[in-house]
Design a protein around this motif. Structure first.
Motif, mmCIF file in Angstrom:
data_model
loop_
_atom_site.group_PDB
_atom_site.id
_atom_site.type_symbol
_atom_site.label_atom_id
_atom_site.label_comp_id
_atom_site.label_asym_id
_atom_site.label_seq_id
_atom_site.Cartn_x
_atom_site.Cartn_y
_atom_site.Cartn_z
ATOM 1 N N TYR A 72 0.876 -1.169 0.000
ATOM 2 C CA TYR A 72 0.000 0.000 0.000
ATOM 3 C C TYR A 72 0.912 1.217 0.000
ATOM 4 O O TYR A 72 1.743 1.371 0.887
ATOM 5 C CB TYR A 72 -0.908 -0.018 1.233
ATOM 6 C CG TYR A 72 -1.978 1.035 1.209
ATOM 7 C CD1 TYR A 72 -3.247 0.734 0.735
ATOM 8 C CD2 TYR A 72 -1.729 2.325 1.667
ATOM 9 C CE1 TYR A 72 -4.242 1.702 0.714
ATOM 10 C CE2 TYR A 72 -2.710 3.298 1.644
ATOM 11 C CZ TYR A 72 -3.969 2.986 1.176
ATOM 12 O OH TYR A 72 -4.954 3.935 1.157
ATOM 13 N N ASN A 100 -3.930 -5.134 4.344
ATOM 14 C CA ASN A 100 -2.619 -4.725 3.848
ATOM 15 C C ASN A 100 -1.560 -5.008 4.917
ATOM 16 O O ASN A 100 -1.635 -4.482 6.013
ATOM 17 C CB ASN A 100 -2.608 -3.226 3.510
ATOM 18 C CG ASN A 100 -3.551 -2.908 2.375
ATOM 19 O OD1 ASN A 100 -3.280 -3.233 1.240
ATOM 20 N ND2 ASN A 100 -4.675 -2.290 2.689
ATOM 21 N N ASN A 122 -1.575 5.042 -3.458
ATOM 22 C CA ASN A 122 -2.916 4.700 -2.978
ATOM 23 C C ASN A 122 -3.499 5.842 -2.147
ATOM 24 O O ASN A 122 -4.719 5.984 -2.033
ATOM 25 C CB ASN A 122 -2.874 3.448 -2.096
ATOM 26 C CG ASN A 122 -2.404 2.234 -2.847
ATOM 27 O OD1 ASN A 122 -1.266 1.823 -2.726
ATOM 28 N ND2 ASN A 122 -3.280 1.658 -3.651
ATOM 29 N N TYR A 123 -2.600 6.615 -1.557
ATOM 30 C CA TYR A 123 -3.025 7.693 -0.664
ATOM 31 C C TYR A 123 -1.897 8.715 -0.589
ATOM 32 O O TYR A 123 -0.723 8.360 -0.706
ATOM 33 C CB TYR A 123 -3.326 7.116 0.724
ATOM 34 C CG TYR A 123 -3.930 8.088 1.691
ATOM 35 C CD1 TYR A 123 -5.200 8.610 1.490
ATOM 36 C CD2 TYR A 123 -3.232 8.484 2.831
ATOM 37 C CE1 TYR A 123 -5.753 9.506 2.384
ATOM 38 C CE2 TYR A 123 -3.787 9.372 3.731
ATOM 39 C CZ TYR A 123 -5.045 9.875 3.504
ATOM 40 O OH TYR A 123 -5.596 10.771 4.393
#
Length: 159
Positions: A72, A100, A122-123
């Motif tokens: 992640y 994750n 992802n972020y």
């Protein structure tokens, strides 16, 4: 849980190395911490936009090669979401509870981030609207990850 911190450039200052070592030691009871450093691209003061883009692209390629499949990816980005420590802790906990087992934080170089990294993330989080040297950002990030685990475990830590 495994957490990787992938960053452009080598740590040089002893005080940063010492601080990072301390937080890695503290975090070892919660997660395995891996530091990944990639070479920064030489960038003279006066670069054209095209040259600056090339530098960011080369640094991004080096970082992307080091990212493990299935990790992640959280990108440190001035345009990312700014969270307080409680919300950051909740975000990490939600990521882990979603299955994750590996989180990779990415810290770009002094010129910023290539679009390829932004697309891969992802972020995206912003540690602060203030500007920090990217080496110092590693220490701040590790302290906040440690604080996040202490919050998750409902353990005391100075406020």
């Amino acid at each position: 849980m495994k957490i990787s911190i992938a960053a452009v450039g080598k740590l040089k200052e002893k005080y940063l190395k010492d601080g990072i070592s301390e937080y890695i030691k503290r975090l070892s009871r919660f997660a395995e911490i891996e530091q990944i450093e990639v070479e920064d691209e030489h960038a003279p003061e006066s670069l054209s936009a095209a040259q600056e883009s090339q530098v960011k692209q080369k640094e991004a390629e080096r970082l992307i090669k080091k990212i493990k499949d299935g990790s992640y990816i959280i990108l440190l980005d001035l345009a990312g979401e700014q969270l307080d420590s409680q919300k950051f802790s909740a975000k990490l906990e939600n990521i882990m509870l979603s299955g994750n087992s590996h989180i990779t934080f990415i810290i770009g170089g002094s010129l910023g981030l290539d679009q390829s990294l932004i697309n891969l993330a992802n972020y995206r989080i912003c540690l602060s609207k203030m500007t920090f040297p990217h080496q110092l950002a590693r220490l701040i990030l590790l302290e906040q990850v440690y604080r996040a685990f202490k919050i998750m475990k409902n353990e005391t830590y100075h406020k």
